[in-house]
Design an enzyme around this catalytic site. Sequence first.
Site, short mmCIF file in Angstrom:
data_model
loop_
_atom_site.label_atom_id
_atom_site.label_comp_id
_atom_site.label_asym_id
_atom_site.label_seq_id
_atom_site.Cartn_x
_atom_site.Cartn_y
_atom_site.Cartn_z
N PRO A 2 0.79 -1.22 0.00
CA PRO A 2 0.00 0.00 0.00
C PRO A 2 0.83 1.28 0.00
O PRO A 2 1.88 1.36 0.63
CB PRO A 2 -0.82 -0.10 1.29
CG PRO A 2 -0.09 -1.07 2.14
CD PRO A 2 0.57 -2.03 1.20
N ASN A 3 0.31 2.25 -0.72
CA ASN A 3 0.85 3.62 -0.83
C ASN A 3 2.13 3.70 -1.66
O ASN A 3 2.63 4.81 -1.90
CB ASN A 3 1.09 4.25 0.56
CG ASN A 3 -0.19 4.34 1.35
OD1 ASN A 3 -1.19 4.84 0.84
ND2 ASN A 3 -0.20 3.84 2.57
N ARG A 55 5.34 10.96 -2.40
CA ARG A 55 5.09 10.63 -1.00
C ARG A 55 6.37 10.77 -0.18
O ARG A 55 7.36 10.08 -0.46
CB ARG A 55 4.61 9.17 -0.96
CG ARG A 55 4.52 8.58 0.40
CD ARG A 55 4.34 7.07 0.34
NE ARG A 55 4.16 6.57 1.67
CZ ARG A 55 4.41 5.33 2.05
NH1 ARG A 55 4.82 4.43 1.16
NH2 ARG A 55 4.23 4.96 3.29
N TYR A 101 11.46 8.44 1.14
CA TYR A 101 11.36 7.41 0.10
C TYR A 101 11.97 7.80 -1.24
O TYR A 101 11.97 7.00 -2.17
CB TYR A 101 9.88 7.03 -0.09
CG TYR A 101 9.26 6.45 1.17
CD1 TYR A 101 9.75 5.27 1.73
CD2 TYR A 101 8.20 7.09 1.80
CE1 TYR A 101 9.21 4.75 2.88
CE2 TYR A 101 7.63 6.56 2.96
CZ TYR A 101 8.15 5.39 3.50
OH TYR A 101 7.61 4.87 4.64
N ASN A 138 7.78 -5.86 -1.21
CA ASN A 138 7.80 -4.76 -0.25
C ASN A 138 6.36 -4.64 0.27
O ASN A 138 5.53 -4.00 -0.38
CB ASN A 138 8.24 -3.46 -0.91
CG ASN A 138 8.29 -2.31 0.09
OD1 ASN A 138 7.84 -2.44 1.24
ND2 ASN A 138 8.84 -1.18 -0.32
N ALA A 140 3.26 -0.89 4.63
CA ALA A 140 2.73 -0.85 6.01
C ALA A 140 2.25 -2.23 6.49
O ALA A 140 2.28 -2.51 7.70
CB ALA A 140 1.60 0.16 6.10
N ASP A 152 1.22 -15.64 6.22
CA ASP A 152 0.73 -17.00 6.04
C ASP A 152 0.70 -17.39 4.56
O ASP A 152 0.95 -18.55 4.21
CB ASP A 152 -0.67 -17.15 6.64
CG ASP A 152 -0.65 -17.27 8.16
OD1 ASP A 152 0.46 -17.31 8.73
OD2 ASP A 152 -1.73 -17.31 8.77
N GLU A 187 12.23 -10.02 1.25
CA GLU A 187 11.55 -8.82 1.74
C GLU A 187 12.44 -7.61 1.47
O GLU A 187 13.63 -7.65 1.82
CB GLU A 187 11.30 -8.98 3.24
CG GLU A 187 10.67 -7.77 3.88
CD GLU A 187 10.60 -7.90 5.42
OE1 GLU A 187 10.97 -8.96 5.98
OE2 GLU A 187 10.19 -6.92 6.04
N HIS A 237 12.69 -3.15 1.52
CA HIS A 237 12.15 -1.84 1.91
C HIS A 237 13.09 -0.76 1.41
O HIS A 237 14.32 -0.92 1.45
CB HIS A 237 12.03 -1.71 3.44
CG HIS A 237 11.14 -2.74 4.02
ND1 HIS A 237 9.77 -2.63 4.01
CD2 HIS A 237 11.42 -3.93 4.61
CE1 HIS A 237 9.25 -3.71 4.57
NE2 HIS A 237 10.23 -4.52 4.94
N LEU A 238 12.50 0.34 1.01
CA LEU A 238 13.30 1.50 0.59
C LEU A 238 14.06 2.08 1.78
O LEU A 238 15.25 2.35 1.70
CB LEU A 238 12.38 2.57 -0.01
CG LEU A 238 11.64 2.15 -1.28
CD1 LEU A 238 10.30 2.86 -1.38
CD2 LEU A 238 12.48 2.43 -2.50
N SER A 239 13.34 2.28 2.87
CA SER A 239 13.95 2.90 4.06
C SER A 239 14.48 1.82 4.99
O SER A 239 14.12 0.64 4.88
CB SER A 239 12.90 3.75 4.78
OG SER A 239 11.84 2.94 5.26
N ARG A 291 13.84 3.54 12.17
CA ARG A 291 12.68 4.45 12.20
C ARG A 291 11.84 4.19 13.46
O ARG A 291 12.34 3.67 14.44
CB ARG A 291 11.88 4.30 10.90
CG ARG A 291 12.73 4.64 9.66
CD ARG A 291 11.93 4.53 8.39
NE ARG A 291 10.82 5.47 8.36
CZ ARG A 291 9.78 5.39 7.52
NH1 ARG A 291 9.73 4.39 6.64
NH2 ARG A 291 8.81 6.28 7.56
N ARG A 307 7.84 0.09 13.32
CA ARG A 307 8.35 -0.42 12.04
C ARG A 307 9.46 -1.46 12.23
O ARG A 307 9.95 -2.05 11.27
CB ARG A 307 8.88 0.73 11.18
CG ARG A 307 7.82 1.71 10.75
CD ARG A 307 8.38 2.73 9.78
NE ARG A 307 7.60 3.95 9.80
CZ ARG A 307 6.49 4.15 9.08
NH1 ARG A 307 6.07 3.24 8.25
NH2 ARG A 307 5.82 5.29 9.18
C1 DQA Z 1 8.38 0.77 3.57
C2 DQA Z 1 8.55 0.94 5.09
C3 DQA Z 1 7.21 0.77 5.80
O1 DQA Z 1 7.37 0.94 7.19
C4 DQA Z 1 6.22 1.79 5.30
O2 DQA Z 1 4.96 1.58 5.89
C5 DQA Z 1 6.12 1.84 3.82
C6 DQA Z 1 7.32 1.69 3.00
C7 DQA Z 1 9.70 1.05 2.82
O3 DQA Z 1 9.80 0.64 1.67
O4 DQA Z 1 10.60 1.69 3.37
O5 DQA Z 1 5.06 2.10 3.27
O6 DQA Z 1 8.03 -0.58 3.31
#
Ligand code: DQA
Length: 146
Positions: free
Chosen positions: A10-11, A18, A23, A74, A77, A87, A98, A100-102, A107, A111
């Site tokens: 999401p997002n 954003r 990010y 990724n 959230a 699952d 897995e 993640h950008l950040s 953080r 998270r």
């Molecule tokens: C994220 C890190 C998550 O905590 C956050 O909710 C995101 C992006 C990242 O790519 O850094 O939406 O997955």
Amino acid sequence: MSKILIIHGPNLNLLGEREPDVYGTVNLENINQQAIEWGNTHSIDIDTFQSNHEGEIVDQIGKAKDTYDVIVINPAAYTHTSVAIRDAISAIGIPTIEVHLSNIHAREEFRHVSTVAPVSRGQICGFGIKSYILGLEAALSIINEK
Ligand code: DQA
């Protein structure tokens, strides 16, 4: 030809506009394009999927069985909340990375927990869009292990 599925949660459709300080300024289309170019260089088929809906991500993971060699995800959230995505990954048994950008560990405390980390082959975070490319490199090494 080997196949990798990249799933964005999401997002992430809002990347580029954003929270650019967290990010970066590259949008999702650009990330997907870079991933596909990486795939072309390594003779690997890359499919991409983004959804803001947990159930759609669960469906997509379920459908990946028998089609993909590796999933790079990724979960955004949902990383921190979703037992259903965890699952689904566990159920299909396709090696999953897995990303993640950040750096989620640097953080807010909420998270620091990932529901999917224990069912993933590994986690890559903190390298901006390079996290995806590093995730693909990890996927390639898993494919080459076979
Ligand atoms: C994220 C890190 C998550 O905590 C956050 O909710 C995101 C992006 C990242 O790519 O850094 O939406 O997955």
